[in-house]
Enzyme design. Sequence first.
Site, PDB file in Angstrom:
ATOM      1  N   ASP A 138       3.966   0.606  12.354  1.00 27.99           N
ATOM      2  CA  ASP A 138       2.782  -0.144  11.932  1.00 27.99           C
ATOM      3  C   ASP A 138       2.813  -1.615  12.355  1.00 27.99           C
ATOM      4  O   ASP A 138       1.780  -2.288  12.291  1.00 27.99           O
ATOM      5  CB  ASP A 138       2.603  -0.056  10.414  1.00 27.99           C
ATOM      6  CG  ASP A 138       1.960   1.250   9.981  1.00 27.99           C
ATOM      7  OD1 ASP A 138       1.421   1.957  10.845  1.00 27.99           O
ATOM      8  OD2 ASP A 138       2.005   1.560   8.783  1.00 27.99           O
ATOM      9  N   ARG A 190      -4.009   3.730  18.721  1.00 32.34           N
ATOM     10  CA  ARG A 190      -3.681   2.304  18.748  1.00 32.34           C
ATOM     11  C   ARG A 190      -3.099   1.861  20.087  1.00 32.34           C
ATOM     12  O   ARG A 190      -3.254   0.693  20.470  1.00 32.34           O
ATOM     13  CB  ARG A 190      -2.719   1.969  17.601  1.00 32.34           C
ATOM     14  CG  ARG A 190      -3.409   1.983  16.259  1.00 32.34           C
ATOM     15  CD  ARG A 190      -2.472   1.700  15.104  1.00 32.34           C
ATOM     16  NE  ARG A 190      -3.244   1.515  13.869  1.00 32.34           N
ATOM     17  CZ  ARG A 190      -2.709   1.496  12.658  1.00 32.34           C
ATOM     18  NH1 ARG A 190      -1.407   1.650  12.502  1.00 32.34           N
ATOM     19  NH2 ARG A 190      -3.479   1.318  11.597  1.00 32.34           N
ATOM     20  N   SER A 248       5.819  10.696   8.878  1.00 32.86           N
ATOM     21  CA  SER A 248       6.609  10.686   7.641  1.00 32.86           C
ATOM     22  C   SER A 248       5.729  10.924   6.419  1.00 32.86           C
ATOM     23  O   SER A 248       6.228  11.312   5.355  1.00 32.86           O
ATOM     24  CB  SER A 248       7.350   9.354   7.498  1.00 32.86           C
ATOM     25  OG  SER A 248       6.427   8.289   7.349  1.00 32.86           O
ATOM     26  N   GLN A 249       4.415  10.695   6.547  1.00 39.05           N
ATOM     27  CA  GLN A 249       3.525  10.913   5.407  1.00 39.05           C
ATOM     28  C   GLN A 249       3.457  12.386   5.021  1.00 39.05           C
ATOM     29  O   GLN A 249       3.275  12.724   3.852  1.00 39.05           O
ATOM     30  CB  GLN A 249       2.129  10.361   5.696  1.00 39.05           C
ATOM     31  CG  GLN A 249       2.100   8.845   5.756  1.00 39.05           C
ATOM     32  CD  GLN A 249       0.720   8.295   6.065  1.00 39.05           C
ATOM     33  OE1 GLN A 249      -0.272   9.020   6.058  1.00 39.05           O
ATOM     34  NE2 GLN A 249       0.648   7.012   6.346  1.00 39.05           N
ATOM     35  N   LYS A 251       0.836  -1.202   0.000  1.00 45.55           N
ATOM     36  CA  LYS A 251       0.000   0.000   0.000  1.00 45.55           C
ATOM     37  C   LYS A 251       0.872   1.254   0.000  1.00 45.55           C
ATOM     38  O   LYS A 251       0.570   2.239  -0.680  1.00 45.55           O
ATOM     39  CB  LYS A 251      -0.917  -0.032   1.232  1.00 45.55           C
ATOM     40  CG  LYS A 251      -1.828   1.171   1.377  1.00 45.55           C
ATOM     41  CD  LYS A 251      -2.940   0.902   2.376  1.00 45.55           C
ATOM     42  CE  LYS A 251      -2.445   0.643   3.783  1.00 45.55           C
ATOM     43  NZ  LYS A 251      -2.122   1.901   4.511  1.00 45.55           N
ATOM     44  N   SER A 290      10.563   7.587  11.380  1.00 51.68           N
ATOM     45  CA  SER A 290      10.204   6.759  10.215  1.00 51.68           C
ATOM     46  C   SER A 290      11.071   7.036   8.994  1.00 51.68           C
ATOM     47  O   SER A 290      10.572   7.218   7.884  1.00 51.68           O
ATOM     48  CB  SER A 290       8.721   6.944   9.866  1.00 51.68           C
ATOM     49  OG  SER A 290       7.903   6.564  10.941  1.00 51.68           O
ATOM     50  N   LYS A 301      -3.502   7.430  14.422  1.00 46.10           N
ATOM     51  CA  LYS A 301      -3.826   6.530  13.318  1.00 46.10           C
ATOM     52  C   LYS A 301      -5.352   6.367  13.228  1.00 46.10           C
ATOM     53  O   LYS A 301      -6.101   7.209  13.720  1.00 46.10           O
ATOM     54  CB  LYS A 301      -3.128   5.183  13.525  1.00 46.10           C
ATOM     55  CG  LYS A 301      -1.608   5.267  13.476  1.00 46.10           C
ATOM     56  CD  LYS A 301      -1.104   5.485  12.057  1.00 46.10           C
ATOM     57  CE  LYS A 301       0.408   5.403  11.986  1.00 46.10           C
ATOM     58  NZ  LYS A 301       0.903   5.514  10.595  1.00 46.10           N
ATOM     59  N   ARG A 319      -8.439  13.566  12.415  1.00 46.38           N
ATOM     60  CA  ARG A 319      -6.996  13.345  12.266  1.00 46.38           C
ATOM     61  C   ARG A 319      -6.324  14.622  11.768  1.00 46.38           C
ATOM     62  O   ARG A 319      -6.736  15.201  10.759  1.00 46.38           O
ATOM     63  CB  ARG A 319      -6.723  12.164  11.324  1.00 46.38           C
ATOM     64  CG  ARG A 319      -7.267  10.858  11.865  1.00 46.38           C
ATOM     65  CD  ARG A 319      -7.048   9.694  10.918  1.00 46.38           C
ATOM     66  NE  ARG A 319      -5.641   9.335  10.782  1.00 46.38           N
ATOM     67  CZ  ARG A 319      -5.211   8.312  10.045  1.00 46.38           C
ATOM     68  NH1 ARG A 319      -6.080   7.565   9.382  1.00 46.38           N
ATOM     69  NH2 ARG A 319      -3.923   8.043   9.974  1.00 46.38           N
ATOM     70  N   ARG A 376       2.278   5.965  -3.289  1.00 50.73           N
ATOM     71  CA  ARG A 376       3.303   6.904  -3.760  1.00 50.73           C
ATOM     72  C   ARG A 376       3.384   6.875  -5.288  1.00 50.73           C
ATOM     73  O   ARG A 376       3.439   7.913  -5.951  1.00 50.73           O
ATOM     74  CB  ARG A 376       4.665   6.539  -3.137  1.00 50.73           C
ATOM     75  CG  ARG A 376       4.791   6.938  -1.679  1.00 50.73           C
ATOM     76  CD  ARG A 376       5.925   6.191  -0.988  1.00 50.73           C
ATOM     77  NE  ARG A 376       6.200   6.707   0.353  1.00 50.73           N
ATOM     78  CZ  ARG A 376       5.464   6.448   1.425  1.00 50.73           C
ATOM     79  NH1 ARG A 376       4.401   5.649   1.310  1.00 50.73           N
ATOM     80  NH2 ARG A 376       5.780   6.953   2.604  1.00 50.73           N
TER      81      ARG A 376
END
Length: 411
Positions: free
Chosen positions: A293, A324, A145-146, A22, A172, A320, A98, A27
């Site tokens: 993750d 979590r 990091s996204q 994914k 990350s 997330k 978020r 990307r």
Amino acid sequence: MNLLLNKSTVNKQSLVNVTGSKSETNRLLLLQALYPNIQLENISKSDDSDAMQMALLSKENTIDIHHAGTAMRFLTAYFSTQEGREVILTGSSRMQERPIKILVEALQQLGAEILYEKEEGFPPIRIKGKKITANKVTLKADVSSQYISALLLIAPKLENGLELTLEGEITSIPYIEMTLALLNEIGAETTFENNKILVKPIKESLPAKRITIESDWSSVSYFYSIVALSSVGTQITVSSYKQNSLQGDSVLQNIYKDFGVKTEFNSDNSITISKITMPTLQTVTHNLKNCPDIAQTIAVTCFGLGMSCNLTGLHTLKIKETDRLEALKTELSKLSAIISVTNDSLTIEQSNNPIIKSSIVTYQDHRMAMAFAPLALRIPIIINEAEVVSKSFPTFWKDLQTIGFQVEEMK
């Protein structure tokens, strides 16, 4: 849909095909939208990648990406560069909780035009695409990091490229390196030295290029857990993986040595995961800042084996699909675990308490459902809202049945 996983035994030798990564897919889908000469193979069949593809093809003014966090971040950057296009980017109720402010402010530093439709700092957002000529931006290094990858992915298309400075300790790094490696693969020039990343603009049209996406290491983590919780001699072969993987979660092959699990790369790009010995360690300690993750999977593996663990570097798990860390604490406690969490760590204490049969709440989080499934090797377990796995691994329950799990839909 709630599923009952009766106490199961895994076939001694099994074969599973895992969908494309994914992380790589999303990307590359964005890069393909910017550079249509790119052709992709082994695209992820996940809901997130479906949402990404549909959004990039959509001609609508309002685009709903549902629960797809990666798509929200990447598309915010993408639509900022689409001159003359105005869109409202929205998502599920959880997505609207978020945060996106850090990325929005970084894009605004570059000259992007983005407004909040409801609460400041959160989706939905209105994006007016324009030509971006500024090329310097600064971000705190410990953010998701996204956010960083979203900026890097549009960088070659910006008139003057991008100079990105990261302040502090970087989180990350493998995901950032993945993004840069994919940029290099399509022909972009990049450098990453100390805390500064440079991406030069691509001025020429790119030649046609075919890219095969590696299968997802996050998804194979659940099969590592299954092998770890199985008897010595159990083997699962999974395709398709590379020894020189770009994915940070490929560290699984080293981490699971702690649990007596060996990884062997085969000539057909598959890997064979084997239980070769019972674990001898009483406590497992890992800093997972580069691969958060897989924290849920590792925590459940430790609990299932009756081992202690201390996992750190987990601060990004709070934002997330659910928090979590708190979700793990709640659900593992129901099973009799002695567990504590902080804002960035999780600790499970070794216990002789028997595992208590329970119904696992998934909190609309695909990784909660899949991380707890291997415990069916110890006790019957109920997974609530089990369909949530489609976010990243639509065939997960079918694949579990293929390797020997007893899975029943509850009426």
